[in-house]
Design a protein around this motif. Structure first.
Motif, short mmCIF file in Angstrom:
data_model
loop_
_atom_site.label_atom_id
_atom_site.label_comp_id
_atom_site.label_asym_id
_atom_site.label_seq_id
_atom_site.Cartn_x
_atom_site.Cartn_y
_atom_site.Cartn_z
N VAL A 169 -60.60 -35.13 -77.84
CA VAL A 169 -60.50 -36.48 -78.40
C VAL A 169 -61.54 -36.58 -79.50
N ASP A 170 -61.05 -36.81 -80.73
CA ASP A 170 -61.92 -36.95 -81.89
C ASP A 170 -61.53 -38.26 -82.58
N ARG A 171 -62.27 -39.32 -82.29
CA ARG A 171 -61.94 -40.68 -82.73
C ARG A 171 -60.52 -41.03 -82.26
N ASP A 172 -59.59 -41.25 -83.24
CA ASP A 172 -58.22 -41.63 -82.87
C ASP A 172 -57.31 -40.43 -82.61
N LEU A 173 -57.82 -39.25 -82.86
CA LEU A 173 -57.00 -38.04 -82.71
C LEU A 173 -57.13 -37.49 -81.29
N VAL A 174 -55.99 -37.23 -80.65
CA VAL A 174 -55.98 -36.60 -79.33
C VAL A 174 -55.14 -35.33 -79.44
N LEU A 175 -55.76 -34.19 -79.11
CA LEU A 175 -55.06 -32.90 -79.17
C LEU A 175 -55.09 -32.22 -77.82
N TYR A 176 -54.00 -31.56 -77.48
CA TYR A 176 -53.97 -30.69 -76.31
C TYR A 176 -53.33 -29.38 -76.73
N GLU A 177 -53.40 -28.39 -75.86
CA GLU A 177 -53.03 -26.99 -76.12
C GLU A 177 -54.21 -26.32 -76.83
N PRO A 178 -54.77 -25.29 -76.18
CA PRO A 178 -56.01 -24.69 -76.68
C PRO A 178 -55.93 -24.13 -78.09
N ASN A 179 -54.82 -23.49 -78.47
CA ASN A 179 -54.74 -22.90 -79.81
C ASN A 179 -54.74 -23.99 -80.89
N ILE A 180 -54.06 -25.11 -80.61
CA ILE A 180 -54.01 -26.21 -81.57
C ILE A 180 -55.40 -26.84 -81.70
N ILE A 181 -56.06 -27.05 -80.56
CA ILE A 181 -57.42 -27.60 -80.57
C ILE A 181 -58.35 -26.69 -81.38
N ASN A 182 -58.29 -25.39 -81.09
CA ASN A 182 -59.21 -24.45 -81.73
C ASN A 182 -58.97 -24.33 -83.23
N GLU A 183 -57.71 -24.33 -83.65
CA GLU A 183 -57.44 -24.25 -85.09
C GLU A 183 -57.91 -25.53 -85.80
N TYR A 184 -57.74 -26.66 -85.16
CA TYR A 184 -58.22 -27.92 -85.74
C TYR A 184 -59.74 -27.87 -85.93
N ILE A 185 -60.45 -27.44 -84.89
CA ILE A 185 -61.92 -27.36 -84.98
C ILE A 185 -62.31 -26.38 -86.09
N ASP A 186 -61.62 -25.24 -86.17
CA ASP A 186 -61.94 -24.22 -87.17
C ASP A 186 -61.71 -24.73 -88.58
#
Length: 198
Positions: A54-71
């Protein structure tokens, strides 16, 4: 501040923790008991699974999607190759690992019926990867990448899953030790995960 809802023994949550610690960012890990999940997990993730970012209004699940977003959001150090061709190849390899290796993790975690078959499949897949590490330090060559992040939690849990690799797989165990000695990996371990290896 980013919040990561993370299972304390979940290998997929472990991946996301590694990325966050490798990046040295400001974030909070919210530990989730996988056997007694709080109701808000089902509210923020329709699949009622962790990890969830959870990053402000953004909610992500699935590890690869989370990790690519962070990267992409925090590009230093970069964990996906900057070159589009290499990045596509990395995604393709990650997809193959998901199908051929990580798809067996759930059965190993639950010690489900047919677990021996899953152990053998994981052992054989890892043994096939081993020769790669006689020529290079990491999955994509000399640089630590998202592929190393993805496989690290599985390698850490081999003993926990009762998987014995053949002697020919020694290069993959040396590779695993390189990952396990990284500060980001060490910091990402929960007490429960530390207890998985003697």
């Amino acid at each position: 501040m980013m919040n990561l809802y993370s299972g304390t023994t979940d290998p997929f949550s472990h991946r996301c923790r590694i990325v966050l610690y490798e990046k040295g960012m400001d974030f909070q890990v919210i530990d989730v008991d996988l056997y007694n999940k709080p109701e808000d997990i089902a509210v923020i993730n329709p699949y009622n699974r962790v990890p969830v970012l959870v990053d402000r209004d953004l909610v992500l699940y699935e590890p690869n999607i989370i990790n690519e977003y962070i990267d992409e959001r925090f590009p230093h150090p970069q964990l996906m190759p900057p070159d589009p061709i290499l990045r596509a190849k990395a995604r393709q390899l990650l997809h193959s690992l998901e199908n051929e290796l990580f798809s067996h993790i759930e059965a190993l975690e639950k010690n489900a019926k047919g677990v021996e078959k899953n152990r053998a499949l994981v052992r054989d897949q890892l043994a096939q990867l081993a020769p790669m590490f006689t020529k290079q330090k990491f999955m994509l060559g000399e640089e630590f990448s998202m592929l190393d992040v993805a496989i690290a939690p599985l390698l850490w849990r081999l003993e926990h899953y009762n998987i014995d690799l053949p002697k020919a797989a020694a290069p993959i165990m040396k590779y695993a030790e390189r990952i396990f000695s990284r500060q980001g990996f060490i910091d990402a371990l929960t007490p429960s995960e530390r207890a998985m290896r003697r």
